[in-house]
Design an enzyme around this catalytic site. Structure first.
Site, PDB file in Angstrom:
ATOM      1  N   GLY A 122       0.843  -1.260  -0.056  1.00  0.00           N
ATOM      2  CA  GLY A 122      -0.039   0.058   0.021  1.00  0.00           C
ATOM      3  C   GLY A 122       0.821   1.336  -0.022  1.00  0.00           C
ATOM      4  O   GLY A 122       2.016   1.291   0.366  1.00  0.00           O
ATOM      5  N   CYS A 123       0.231   2.276  -0.419  1.00  0.00           N
ATOM      6  CA  CYS A 123       1.035   3.574  -0.395  1.00  0.00           C
ATOM      7  C   CYS A 123       1.488   4.062   0.770  1.00  0.00           C
ATOM      8  O   CYS A 123       2.822   4.404   1.030  1.00  0.00           O
ATOM      9  CB  CYS A 123       0.538   4.896  -1.132  1.00  0.00           C
ATOM     10  SG  CYS A 123      -1.415   5.143  -0.397  1.00  0.00           S
ATOM     11  N   TYR A 124       0.792   4.287   1.939  1.00  0.00           N
ATOM     12  CA  TYR A 124       1.109   4.571   3.130  1.00  0.00           C
ATOM     13  C   TYR A 124       2.023   3.546   3.888  1.00  0.00           C
ATOM     14  O   TYR A 124       3.045   3.909   4.637  1.00  0.00           O
ATOM     15  CB  TYR A 124      -0.092   4.918   4.083  1.00  0.00           C
ATOM     16  CG  TYR A 124      -1.024   5.953   3.679  1.00  0.00           C
ATOM     17  CD1 TYR A 124      -0.609   7.183   3.594  1.00  0.00           C
ATOM     18  CD2 TYR A 124      -2.581   5.821   3.514  1.00  0.00           C
ATOM     19  CE1 TYR A 124      -1.459   8.343   3.266  1.00  0.00           C
ATOM     20  CE2 TYR A 124      -3.334   6.948   2.944  1.00  0.00           C
ATOM     21  CZ  TYR A 124      -2.896   8.036   2.964  1.00  0.00           C
ATOM     22  OH  TYR A 124      -3.618   9.194   2.562  1.00  0.00           O
TER      23      TYR A 124
END
Length: 303
Positions: free
Chosen positions: A116-118
């Site tokens: 995921g990005c975060y």
């Protein structure tokens, strides 16, 4: 040269379009997609998924699970850009710099799940430090991150660029503390306690600033910002995409790494106050999504 057939399922979404653009002009692969009229046709999608070398899934979670279930050809390898399989046994986590040998594991895997990005920023900061014993695995971490509105996908782009003029300049969300990225951060950072994760969107198209605040009185004796920075620098030494910054900046611009696949890591410290802040800056559409996907695809092509 024999071309590897890469089928992008969901090529009209934000991540799919970015992957397609990043692969443009390459002669080592043949990018396959379905015409718009057939994208939701289950028979044609199944045929495409089973008649490629690598299937790249840029789909909502439920659709990604359906796509994987439709693959009967054992020779097909899968790279899933959704969050559907990030905690699924048998799937290799696609953060190549996470630990020694991870790039090789991705290269050999049949099924790879894009981070995921975060979590990319949080895991990049925390995993090397927790693994080295510099940060306790049960530390009460709070991860705060602000992403560009493209992190909401097409809906976010339309909200901010559609001309209505009522999109908020800043929007905190996930306030029920049940964001789907939290278990991913906990697992791959090597934590033994669930962190608090507070995400937000800002009125800029893309980019992320992610921060994690630390109190030195809660850390092992002798741990300082300098020690944390040195460990991160050692861990990522020689990395093409992850850079540990030596100088503490006065400001952090979430757009600083936009357009590439770079991940900038910072360690900020005020020794007198006994406070340290870990920070990551990267493109949510780059190292946080399509850039990481292409990096993983390149590794799989080597396997």
């Amino acid at each position: 040269m024999q071309q590897t057939r890469v089928f992008i399922d969901g090529d009209q979404g934000t991540t799919g379009l970015q992957i397609h653009e990043r692969l443009r002009g390459r002669d080592d692969i043949r990018v396959l997609t379905l015409p718009s009229a057939l994208r939701k046709d289950s028979r044609h999608r199944a045929e495409a998924l089973n008649d490629c070398d690598i299937a790249v899934l840029c789909l909502p979670d439920a659709a990604a699970r359906e796509a994987v279930a439709a693959i009967r050809n054992p020779a097909v390898r899968v790279l899933d850009a959704s969050s559907a399989h990030r905690l699924t046994p048998g799937w290799e986590y696609g953060f190549a710099e996470m630990r020694a040998g991870q790039a090789e594991r991705i290269a050999q895997a049949r099924c790879v799940t894009n981070p995921g990005c975060y979590p990319t920023g949080a895991v990049a900061l925390l995993h090397p430090l927790v693994a080295a014993g510099l940060l306790p695995a049960d530390y009460p971490f709070t991860v705060h991150a602000v992403s560009g509105y493209s992190g909401k996908g097409r809906a976010g782009v339309e909200e901010y660029e559609g001309g209505r003029g009522d999109a908020p300049p800043y929007l905190a969300y996930g306030l029920g503390l049940e964001h789907k990225h939290t278990p991913e951060i906990e697992r791959y950072a090597g934590l033994s306690a669930r962190p608090v994760f507070l995400p937000a969107y800002g009125a800029f198209r893309q980019g992320i600033v992610l921060t994690i605040a630390l109190q030195t009185r809660l850390l092992p004796a002798g741990v300082s910002g300098q020690a944390l920075r040195a460990r991160l620098a050692s861990h990522y030494a020689g990395s093409r995409y992850v850079q540990v910054q030596e100088q503490a900046p006065a400001e952090l611009d979430p757009r600083a790494a936009n357009g590439g696949n770079d991940l900038h890591l910072h360690v900020l410290e005020h020794a007198g106050h006994g406070q340290i802040v870990l920070a990551a800056v990267f493109d949510n559409l780059g190292k946080g999504a399509s850039g990481a996907a292409v990096q993983n695809l390149d590794l799989m092509l080597q396997g």
